[in-house]
Design a protein around this motif. Structure first.
Motif, PDB file in Angstrom:
ATOM      1  N   THR A 162       0.826  -1.195   0.000  1.00  0.00           N
ATOM      2  CA  THR A 162       0.000   0.000   0.000  1.00  0.00           C
ATOM      3  C   THR A 162       0.859   1.243   0.000  1.00  0.00           C
ATOM      4  O   THR A 162       2.020   1.219   0.369  1.00  0.00           O
ATOM      5  N   LEU A 163       0.282   2.357  -0.432  1.00  0.00           N
ATOM      6  CA  LEU A 163       0.912   3.660  -0.275  1.00  0.00           C
ATOM      7  C   LEU A 163       0.364   4.275   1.010  1.00  0.00           C
ATOM      8  O   LEU A 163      -0.849   4.392   1.170  1.00  0.00           O
ATOM      9  N   PRO A 164       1.226   4.675   1.927  1.00  0.00           N
ATOM     10  CA  PRO A 164       0.765   5.066   3.266  1.00  0.00           C
ATOM     11  C   PRO A 164      -0.175   6.267   3.277  1.00  0.00           C
ATOM     12  O   PRO A 164      -0.975   6.404   4.204  1.00  0.00           O
ATOM     13  N   HIS A 165      -0.098   7.141   2.256  1.00  0.00           N
ATOM     14  CA  HIS A 165      -0.926   8.339   2.276  1.00  0.00           C
ATOM     15  C   HIS A 165      -2.277   8.151   1.584  1.00  0.00           C
ATOM     16  O   HIS A 165      -3.103   9.054   1.609  1.00  0.00           O
ATOM     17  N   LEU A 166      -2.497   6.999   0.959  1.00  0.00           N
ATOM     18  CA  LEU A 166      -3.742   6.773   0.230  1.00  0.00           C
ATOM     19  C   LEU A 166      -4.560   5.690   0.929  1.00  0.00           C
ATOM     20  O   LEU A 166      -4.051   4.610   1.230  1.00  0.00           O
ATOM     21  N   SER A 167      -5.830   5.970   1.141  1.00  0.00           N
ATOM     22  CA  SER A 167      -6.704   5.002   1.797  1.00  0.00           C
ATOM     23  C   SER A 167      -7.161   3.942   0.798  1.00  0.00           C
ATOM     24  O   SER A 167      -7.137   4.149  -0.415  1.00  0.00           O
ATOM     25  N   ALA A 168      -7.618   2.813   1.315  1.00  0.00           N
ATOM     26  CA  ALA A 168      -8.051   1.710   0.464  1.00  0.00           C
ATOM     27  C   ALA A 168      -9.301   2.054  -0.333  1.00  0.00           C
ATOM     28  O   ALA A 168      -9.564   1.423  -1.363  1.00  0.00           O
ATOM     29  N   ASP A 169     -10.090   3.028   0.106  1.00  0.00           N
ATOM     30  CA  ASP A 169     -11.261   3.411  -0.677  1.00  0.00           C
ATOM     31  C   ASP A 169     -10.903   4.383  -1.795  1.00  0.00           C
ATOM     32  O   ASP A 169     -11.764   4.803  -2.571  1.00  0.00           O
ATOM     33  N   CYS A 170      -9.592   4.723  -1.912  1.00  0.00           N
ATOM     34  CA  CYS A 170      -9.083   5.515  -3.039  1.00  0.00           C
ATOM     35  C   CYS A 170      -8.332   4.630  -4.020  1.00  0.00           C
ATOM     36  O   CYS A 170      -8.596   4.662  -5.223  1.00  0.00           O
ATOM     37  N   PHE A 171      -7.395   3.806  -3.507  1.00  0.00           N
ATOM     38  CA  PHE A 171      -6.463   3.083  -4.370  1.00  0.00           C
ATOM     39  C   PHE A 171      -6.062   1.779  -3.716  1.00  0.00           C
ATOM     40  O   PHE A 171      -5.762   1.741  -2.520  1.00  0.00           O
ATOM     41  N   THR A 172      -6.064   0.699  -4.484  1.00  0.00           N
ATOM     42  CA  THR A 172      -5.565  -0.579  -3.991  1.00  0.00           C
ATOM     43  C   THR A 172      -4.467  -1.075  -4.921  1.00  0.00           C
ATOM     44  O   THR A 172      -4.504  -0.846  -6.132  1.00  0.00           O
ATOM     45  N   TYR A 173      -3.495  -1.767  -4.339  1.00  0.00           N
ATOM     46  CA  TYR A 173      -2.292  -2.159  -5.087  1.00  0.00           C
ATOM     47  C   TYR A 173      -1.819  -3.515  -4.607  1.00  0.00           C
ATOM     48  O   TYR A 173      -1.713  -3.763  -3.404  1.00  0.00           O
ATOM     49  N   SER A 174      -1.541  -4.394  -5.545  1.00  0.00           N
ATOM     50  CA  SER A 174      -0.956  -5.703  -5.228  1.00  0.00           C
ATOM     51  C   SER A 174       0.377  -5.815  -5.956  1.00  0.00           C
ATOM     52  O   SER A 174       0.414  -5.770  -7.187  1.00  0.00           O
ATOM     53  N   PRO A 175       1.489  -5.936  -5.244  1.00  0.00           N
ATOM     54  CA  PRO A 175       2.792  -5.903  -5.898  1.00  0.00           C
ATOM     55  C   PRO A 175       3.160  -7.179  -6.634  1.00  0.00           C
ATOM     56  O   PRO A 175       4.109  -7.180  -7.423  1.00  0.00           O
ATOM     57  N   GLY A 176       2.437  -8.277  -6.394  1.00  0.00           N
ATOM     58  CA  GLY A 176       2.871  -9.530  -6.998  1.00  0.00           C
ATOM     59  C   GLY A 176       4.163  -9.999  -6.351  1.00  0.00           C
ATOM     60  O   GLY A 176       4.312  -9.953  -5.135  1.00  0.00           O
ATOM     61  N   GLN A 177       5.137 -10.381  -7.173  1.00  0.00           N
ATOM     62  CA  GLN A 177       6.417 -10.878  -6.675  1.00  0.00           C
ATOM     63  C   GLN A 177       7.472  -9.790  -6.816  1.00  0.00           C
ATOM     64  O   GLN A 177       7.725  -9.284  -7.911  1.00  0.00           O
ATOM     65  N   VAL A 178       8.104  -9.400  -5.713  1.00  0.00           N
ATOM     66  CA  VAL A 178       9.119  -8.347  -5.689  1.00  0.00           C
ATOM     67  C   VAL A 178      10.486  -8.986  -5.465  1.00  0.00           C
ATOM     68  O   VAL A 178      10.690  -9.716  -4.486  1.00  0.00           O
TER      69      VAL A 178
END
Length: 298
Positions: A36-52
């Motif tokens: 997640t991006l710490p400044h964005l709430s889940a009701d704005c943006f969701t992100y799954s990095p997959g394999q890093v």
């Protein structure tokens, strides 16, 4: 099917990962580093990095996915690489930056911030200062309720970050069914001064592409406010061999768009080297070319 021209400001971020052989010898980062991006709430943006995966001074991210929550605007990237040429950003910071670029690409694809996102800070602006990151993406798919757009690769290189962020980018293999004016490749040079809240001001130092046989270069400004209707742009395009572009568009474009483009062509200013000039203004949800409003849904 309705045919829509492409929006050149809907930019992607990056291109090409490392070979599987090189990746196989690297260790995995904890996935929590980029959930997640710490400044964005889940009701704005969701992100799954997959394999890093650690790769020398950077990271490779495989199977990344992101979404503007509740909009059905999504992006997926088969492989992404991120490095910082000043070696100040660690692996976790680079994965957060990759997520921030995905957020920016989706916001542009959405043609403005959602109501929820518009009250939240632009992510990772402070973290990128005094660094020189570079990102490559390959295998890009962007979807929204009315279409699917793809690109084979994209690339973003940050040239300077203090006080103005100066970025060059390019993308290739662009495709979207029904997008008449979508170029197969594009490149650009943009800069902006970071701001914590909208509106965000972007200067297009140079934009270059070829559309339906016509070479196009451009400069201008874009202001992204809260929501789609508050997007503003003032851009000048110089177009070569415009007749070829008009002829090809006329074969597939709806009648109202054909008429509007022809009027804009007749009103265009002549420029050196057999080019013509188009002045494009986006304001209050409308697009005008040389003073002629075009029927482009925005």
């Amino acid at each position: 099917m309705r045919h829509h021209p492409a929006r050149p400001f809907r930019t992607l971020a990056a291109a090409a990962g490392l070979s599987l052989l090189a990746l196989s010898s690297q260790s995995l980062l904890p996935t929590a580093a980029a959930d997640t991006l710490p400044h964005l709430s889940a009701d704005c943006f969701t992100y799954s990095p997959g394999q890093v995966i650690r790769t020398g001074h950077g990271v490779t991210i495989q199977g990344m996915k992101a979404e503007l929550t509740g909009t059905q605007h999504r992006i997926s990237v088969v492989s992404a690489t991120a490095v910082d040429h000043k070696q100040k950003m660690d692996e976790a910071a680079l994965t957060r930056l990759n997520a921030a670029v995905a957020y920016a690409a989706l916001t542009a694809y959405h043609r403005g911030m959602t109501d929820v996102c518009s009250t939240q800070p632009l992510p990772e602006v402070e973290e990128v200062k005094n660094t020189l990151p570079e990102l490559h993406w390959s295998g890009i798919t962007m979807t929204r309720p009315d279409r699917v757009s793809t690109a084979s690769s994209a690339h973003v290189n940050v040239l300077s970050t203090t006080p103005t962020i100066h970025v060059v980018f390019d993308a290739s293999g662009l495709h979207s069914p029904g997008a008449i004016l979508l170029p197969p490749t594009l490149s650009g040079d943009v800069s902006f001064t970071p701001a914590a809240q909208p509106p965000y001001h972007l200067t297009i130092n140079r934009f270059q592409t070829v559309i339906n046989g016509s070479d196009v270069t451009g400069t201008g400004t874009v202001v992204a406010g809260e929501g789609t209707k508050n997007l503003k742009a003032d851009v000048h395009l110089s177009i070569g061999r415009i007749g070829e572009m008009i002829d090809r568009v006329n074969r597939v474009a709806p009648t109202e768009l054909k008429a509007a483009l022809l009027i804009a062509r007749f009103m265009s200013a002549r420029e050196p080297d057999h080019h013509v000039g188009w002045h494009i203004v986006v304001k209050n949800g409308t697009v005008k070319v040389n003073g002629v409003e075009l029927p482009i849904p925005f």
